[in-house]
Design an enzyme around this catalytic site. Structure first.
Site, mmCIF file in Angstrom:
data_model
loop_
_atom_site.group_PDB
_atom_site.id
_atom_site.type_symbol
_atom_site.label_atom_id
_atom_site.label_comp_id
_atom_site.label_asym_id
_atom_site.label_seq_id
_atom_site.Cartn_x
_atom_site.Cartn_y
_atom_site.Cartn_z
ATOM 1 N N HIS A 101 0.737 -1.255 0.126
ATOM 2 C CA HIS A 101 0.168 0.144 0.187
ATOM 3 C C HIS A 101 0.838 1.300 -0.033
ATOM 4 O O HIS A 101 1.913 1.172 0.511
ATOM 5 C CB HIS A 101 -0.953 -0.039 1.288
ATOM 6 C CG HIS A 101 -0.029 0.209 2.631
ATOM 7 N ND1 HIS A 101 0.363 -0.995 3.176
ATOM 8 C CD2 HIS A 101 -0.105 0.992 3.266
ATOM 9 C CE1 HIS A 101 1.075 -0.634 4.425
ATOM 10 N NE2 HIS A 101 0.607 0.872 4.511
ATOM 11 N N ASP A 114 0.491 5.233 1.687
ATOM 12 C CA ASP A 114 -0.136 5.646 2.768
ATOM 13 C C ASP A 114 -1.721 6.410 2.575
ATOM 14 O O ASP A 114 -1.571 7.419 1.697
ATOM 15 C CB ASP A 114 0.866 6.746 3.719
ATOM 16 C CG ASP A 114 1.726 5.715 4.460
ATOM 17 O OD1 ASP A 114 1.514 4.707 4.654
ATOM 18 O OD2 ASP A 114 2.844 6.308 4.803
ATOM 19 N N HIS A 143 4.662 0.122 0.258
ATOM 20 C CA HIS A 143 5.407 -0.729 1.351
ATOM 21 C C HIS A 143 4.111 -1.871 1.972
ATOM 22 O O HIS A 143 3.349 -1.665 1.762
ATOM 23 C CB HIS A 143 5.926 0.262 2.282
ATOM 24 C CG HIS A 143 4.941 1.085 3.209
ATOM 25 N ND1 HIS A 143 4.243 2.286 2.478
ATOM 26 C CD2 HIS A 143 4.284 1.063 4.333
ATOM 27 C CE1 HIS A 143 3.562 2.886 3.212
ATOM 28 N NE2 HIS A 143 3.621 2.260 4.596
ATOM 29 N N ARG A 145 6.364 7.801 13.574
ATOM 30 C CA ARG A 145 5.996 8.203 12.314
ATOM 31 C C ARG A 145 5.257 9.566 11.892
ATOM 32 O O ARG A 145 4.432 10.069 12.791
ATOM 33 C CB ARG A 145 4.800 7.028 11.856
ATOM 34 C CG ARG A 145 4.101 7.315 10.509
ATOM 35 C CD ARG A 145 2.889 6.480 10.555
ATOM 36 N NE ARG A 145 1.954 6.734 9.704
ATOM 37 C CZ ARG A 145 1.947 6.136 8.117
ATOM 38 N NH1 ARG A 145 2.884 5.198 8.130
ATOM 39 N NH2 ARG A 145 1.213 6.484 7.278
#
Length: 276
Positions: free
Chosen positions: A101, A103, A254, A268
């Site tokens: 995917h 983000d 990723h 993150r």
């Protein structure tokens, strides 16, 4: 002496990924260093910095050289600060991101980039894989490229919430309340900085290609998802403490390997993007 003299880029594969050696993200970056790092990101899709002894505030300050850092849960605001960064224990939702995917492409303006810092790691496992969506597009036959270029697809948040299982309602309260549940984006994205084309569909969020009948869309998407997962376009990174990675959400996808039970905590930060 040029202030990039200590920087060196080590390629990891022919298609994707590089380590940037000699960078110190705990201090202010010079304009020349910012240009060097940004070009490395554009060239390789995802770049890694090792052994970085930095605080959350320094991590946030580094990201500010490349755009506006934001909290994904709030949807992004100029009022977001380093205090909004979460140190996420990913074990409860590790299976939700165990698909290829980009983000939050269900947003109207998905983040253009993401940085991730390894805060705590399990004794074994918890690797992350990245794949070049641009190399994947270029490997398709000219007929496939022509068929897909100009098509559009629905990206919805609901599939991710289903994969989150018990955490789904919490995610809905924190995130979905701030956003529309779905958006339409191009199937093939011409990168706004390089012009290089890449596939912009992913297994986590893309549910339908609008120009195809539903059975055709399902078949094409399944073929593209398998194609993007090819080892020809990907790398696997084994995390060490104080690693930081920086990836271009417009050109790579990723996959977070869910082969651990506890002990993986990552910091993150995402960078506000534009409508594809």
């Amino acid at each position: 002496m040029p202030d990039t003299a200590t920087l060196e880029t080590e390629r990891l594969t022919a298609s994707i990924g590089a380590i940037v050696h000699g960078a110190d993200l705990s201090r202010p970056q010079s304009p020349a260093e910012v240009i060097y790092i940004r070009q490395a990101l554009l060239d390789h899709g995802v770049i890694f910095f090792q052994g970085q002894h930095i605080t959350t505030e320094q991590h946030w300050a580094f990201d500010q050289y490349f755009g506006m850092p934001m909290s994904e849960e709030s949807g992004g605001s100029p009022q977001d600060t380093a205090a909004d960064v979460m140190h996420a224990d990913l074990a409860p939702v590790r299976h939700a991101t165990a698909v290829w995917h980009a983000d939050t492409t269900s947003l109207a303006r998905p983040p253009w980039g993401t940085t991730l810092r390894a805060v705590q790691l399990p004794p074994v496992g918890g690797d992350t894989c990245w794949s070049s969506a641009q190399a994947a597009f270029e490997a398709l036959s000219p007929r496939w490229q022509t068929m897909l270029d100009g098509a559009t697809a629905v990206h919805a948040v609901e599939p991710l919430m289903v994969r989150m299982k018990d955490f789904g309602p919490i995610f809905r309260e924190r995130f979905v309340a701030h956003h529309e549940p779905s958006q339409v984006h191009p199937v093939v994205l011409a990168h706004p900085e390089t012009g290089r084309k890449g596939l912009f569909v992913n297994e986590a969020f893309t549910t339908r290609i609008l120009e195809f009948e539903p059975p055709e869309s399902d078949a094409v998407l399944q073929m593209l998802f398998r194609h993007l997962a090819s080892p020809d376009f990907s790398l696997r990174w084994r995390w060490k403490l104080r690693d930081i990675c920086f990836w271009d959400n417009r050109s790579v996808q990723h996959y977070a390997v869910p082969d651990y039970e506890i002990g993986r905590v990552m910091e993150r930060i995402v960078l506000e993007g534009e409508r594809p």
